[in-house]
Design a protein around this motif. Structure first.
Motif, PDB file in Angstrom:
ATOM      1  N   GLY A   1       0.788  -1.104   0.107  1.00  0.00           N
ATOM      2  CA  GLY A   1      -0.032  -0.038  -0.045  1.00  0.00           C
ATOM      3  C   GLY A   1       0.760   1.278   0.038  1.00  0.00           C
ATOM      4  O   GLY A   1       0.642   2.127  -0.868  1.00  0.00           O
ATOM      5  N   MET A   2       2.121   1.342   0.978  1.00  0.00           N
ATOM      6  CA  MET A   2       2.751   2.271   0.892  1.00  0.00           C
ATOM      7  C   MET A   2       3.373   2.627  -0.461  1.00  0.00           C
ATOM      8  O   MET A   2       3.823   3.848  -0.901  1.00  0.00           O
ATOM      9  CB  MET A   2       3.660   2.494   2.139  1.00  0.00           C
ATOM     10  N   THR A   3       4.082   1.511  -0.977  1.00  0.00           N
ATOM     11  CA  THR A   3       4.475   1.682  -2.179  1.00  0.00           C
ATOM     12  C   THR A   3       3.902   2.052  -3.399  1.00  0.00           C
ATOM     13  O   THR A   3       4.059   2.782  -4.164  1.00  0.00           O
ATOM     14  CB  THR A   3       5.141   0.173  -2.611  1.00  0.00           C
ATOM     15  N   LEU A   4       2.494   1.718  -3.474  1.00  0.00           N
ATOM     16  CA  LEU A   4       1.579   1.956  -4.318  1.00  0.00           C
ATOM     17  C   LEU A   4       1.154   3.618  -4.084  1.00  0.00           C
ATOM     18  O   LEU A   4       1.423   4.395  -5.323  1.00  0.00           O
ATOM     19  CB  LEU A   4       0.081   1.358  -3.948  1.00  0.00           C
ATOM     20  N   ILE A   5       1.030   3.970  -2.804  1.00  0.00           N
ATOM     21  CA  ILE A   5       0.739   5.512  -2.607  1.00  0.00           C
ATOM     22  C   ILE A   5       1.869   6.545  -3.212  1.00  0.00           C
ATOM     23  O   ILE A   5       1.872   7.475  -3.708  1.00  0.00           O
ATOM     24  CB  ILE A   5       0.466   5.710  -1.086  1.00  0.00           C
TER      25      ILE A   5
END
Length: 576
Positions: free
Chosen positions: A61-65
């Motif tokens: 999730g953090m990588t996607l954001i």
């Protein structure tokens, strides 16, 4: 020489400050308790939710954001992915989430307070003149000083950590908010006024949009300053990566310090770049339709992550075990005993929270009921001052170890000195000590005075347990003179050929016992745990074996489990 200061008596500033803090704690104790309980509830809930998010989901999730905000540039997303994977691989994920909670909460409070205050300063010159010196004071006062009132007001834990972090990290947001509003071109302000704009319309439709970049820069600095307070806040029990760094410093553990430190660096870089990306994105035409998908992607990702954490937290809440909070000092002996007790309690169905604190704060936290137990009380001499101060506010349980001793310690190759009375010019007239708050440090200072060594130029050089053991090892390797504050049981007496200096005046105390202390009310709240804590005991040889395993590279938890495995029947007897 004539000194002007001699014309005046000393102003009792320290007494005034002490009296002021005591007055506040006495008259506003209800308010501080409410803030502490409310803050603990909010931040513990936030940490529980973050920790409950599956690690793989959080990382993805953090990588996607980050990827969405990076506009097809993959360096930062790749760093985020690799950095978070390394932290998870090192077993520091829970510490990362605790640190993240502390930083986010401290930064959020700083923004809530700082932005309006900065706007007010920009609009009112009198407010600006009053607040500026206060901000100077907040920024230049050593951060450690904030820990003292933080503990007095809120005890130990994450709440006083946030309190100290807010004071230290708030000024940049205030200053940059004020600067941003003042830098709005005067002709634009005059144009808005000529069209009949109200003060609120000017602020929200003109000044804040134009000052947004400057304000974001202040918020970014506040985030970084809050991160820099993580290690300092860990000294008063704030959880997170700071505890690992503090433990490494106190134990002179380079590897552990590097791992925890690099994890903090990864978090700092991610948060720094993320705020910069958000600021850059907000400057671009984010209101155009082609930009909306990015906003919805980020919101959807956050909703999935947070929603998963909330659901997991709710479903696991009913299965929580009874929790015992152990406060301990970062001395090898107390690390060993506290970890053995913690692992024994976990083995018998309890959850255990361990908090490393300075010795004086350990006693205070147990007396205040913020910690359940400590097995680090050396009596009747070493911790006599703390016992006298808090004896009516806690329960004294059984002796967990007999035959403990303190003394000024030297290598046996120093044959010219066998007694404290023999000390002349050895070791450069320096005694290498440990933490300033340790009881043995107070005893060493008293010993220097009792034998008149202070008049000969002798001094106690206070540092940490880890620094003392490193200095001892280097001196022995080079066959140099050294005098340290030593105690038994301790692994240094097994590894090195050492001796106590004779102490005819018993200034360093005689044979002592290590006692277990518990908060009042624990017997009624958790009677079975109370009985086990009262029965906990072992020998000097037992403790030394665990300490030696720790010194040889075994983690405290593994060393404790090894000892428990070899003494299972003894451990089980504590819980009968």
């Amino acid at each position: 020489m004539f000194v002007l200061a001699n014309l005046f008596t000393k102003i009792p500033l320290d007494s005034w400050v002490d009296s002021g803090v005591n007055w506040l704690t006495n008259h506003f104790s209800g308010f501080f308790d409410g803030v502490q309980k409310g803050g603990n509830t909010v931040m513990n809930t936030m940490t529980d939710i973050l920790t409950a998010v599956p690690i793989w989901l959080f990382i993805i999730g953090m990588t996607l954001i980050v990827g969405v905000l990076s506009h097809k540039k993959w360096g930062f997303p790749l760093f985020t992915l690799v950095g978070l994977l390394i932290i998870a691989n090192q077993g520091l994920w829970s510490d990362l989430m605790n640190t993240f909670t502390l930083v986010i909460m401290a930064s959020l409070l700083s923004v809530i307070i700082g932005v309006p205050l900065g706007i007010w300063m920009s609009k009112n010159e009198m407010v600006n003149k009053i607040v500026q010196p206060i901000l100077d004071f907040m920024q230049t006062m050593p951060a450690f000083v904030y820990l003292i009132p933080a503990v007095a007001f809120f005890g130990i834990g994450v709440v006083p950590g946030v309190f100290a972090s807010v004071i230290f990290a708030l000024p940049p947001t205030v200053r940059m908010s004020c600067l941003g509003i003042k830098q709005v071109p005067t002709d634009l302000v005059e144009a808005a006024e000529s069209f009949g704009s109200t003060g609120w319309q000017k602020l929200f439709k003109l000044e804040l949009p134009l000052a947004k970049g400057t304000i974001f820069s202040g918020i970014n600095q506040t985030l970084m300053l809050a991160l820099s307070m993580v290690v300092v806040a860990s000294m008063i029990g704030a959880p997170g990566l700071g505890r690992g760094i503090l433990s490494a410093v106190q134990g002179a553990d380079v590897g552990k310090g590097f791992v925890n430190g690099i994890s903090l660096v990864v978090l700092a870089i991610i948060m720094d770049r993320l705020t910069q990306k958000i600021n850059q994105t907000s400057k671009q035409s984010s209101t155009t339709p082609k930009r909306h998908w990015k906003l919805w992607t980020i919101l959807a990702t956050l909703m999935v992550m947070v929603g998963t954490g909330i659901v997991t937290t709710i479903t696991s809440a009913s299965s929580q075990k009874e929790t015992i909070k152990i406060a301990y000092v970062q001395w090898d002996s107390e690390v060993a005993s506290s970890n053995v007790l913690a692992q024994a309690l976990r083995q018998h169905g309890y959850d255990v929270e361990m908090t490393s604190l300075d010795n004086a704060i350990v006693w205070q936290s147990v007396a205040n009921g913020e910690a359940d137990v400590s097995v680090s009380s050396w009596l009747p001499t070493t911790h006599a001052a703390q016992y006298k101060k808090y004896k009516d506010q806690l329960d004294m349980l059984g002796t967990n170890l007999k035959g403990a001793t303190n003394g000024l310690t030297v290598p046996k190759y120093m044959t010219d000195v066998n007694s404290i009375e023999d000390l002349q010019n050895q070791a450069g007239k320096k005694i290498t000590g440990i933490e300033p708050g340790a009881g043995i440090s107070s005893l060493a200072k008293d010993t220097i005075k009792a034998y008149g060594l202070d008049k000969k130029g002798w001094k106690l050089s206070e540092s940490s347990t880890g620094a003392m053991t490193v200095a001892l090892g280097k001196a022995i390797k080079a066959k140099q003179e050294i005098i340290v504050t030593g105690w038994q049981p301790h692994w240094i007496f097994q590894k090195y050929d050492l001796k106590y200096l004779e102490d005819p005046k018993k200034a360093m105390g005689s044979e002592e016992s290590i006692k277990t202390i518990a908060r009042q009310g624990l017997k009624e709240d958790k009677p079975d745990a109370y009985k086990a804590l009262d029965k906990f005991h072992w020998t000097k040889e037992d403790m030394s074996s665990v300490m030696l395993d720790m010194y040889d590279g075994m983690s405290p938890k593994k060393a404790a489990n090894k000892w428990i495995k070899n003494h299972q029947s003894q451990v089980d007897s504590w819980f009968k």
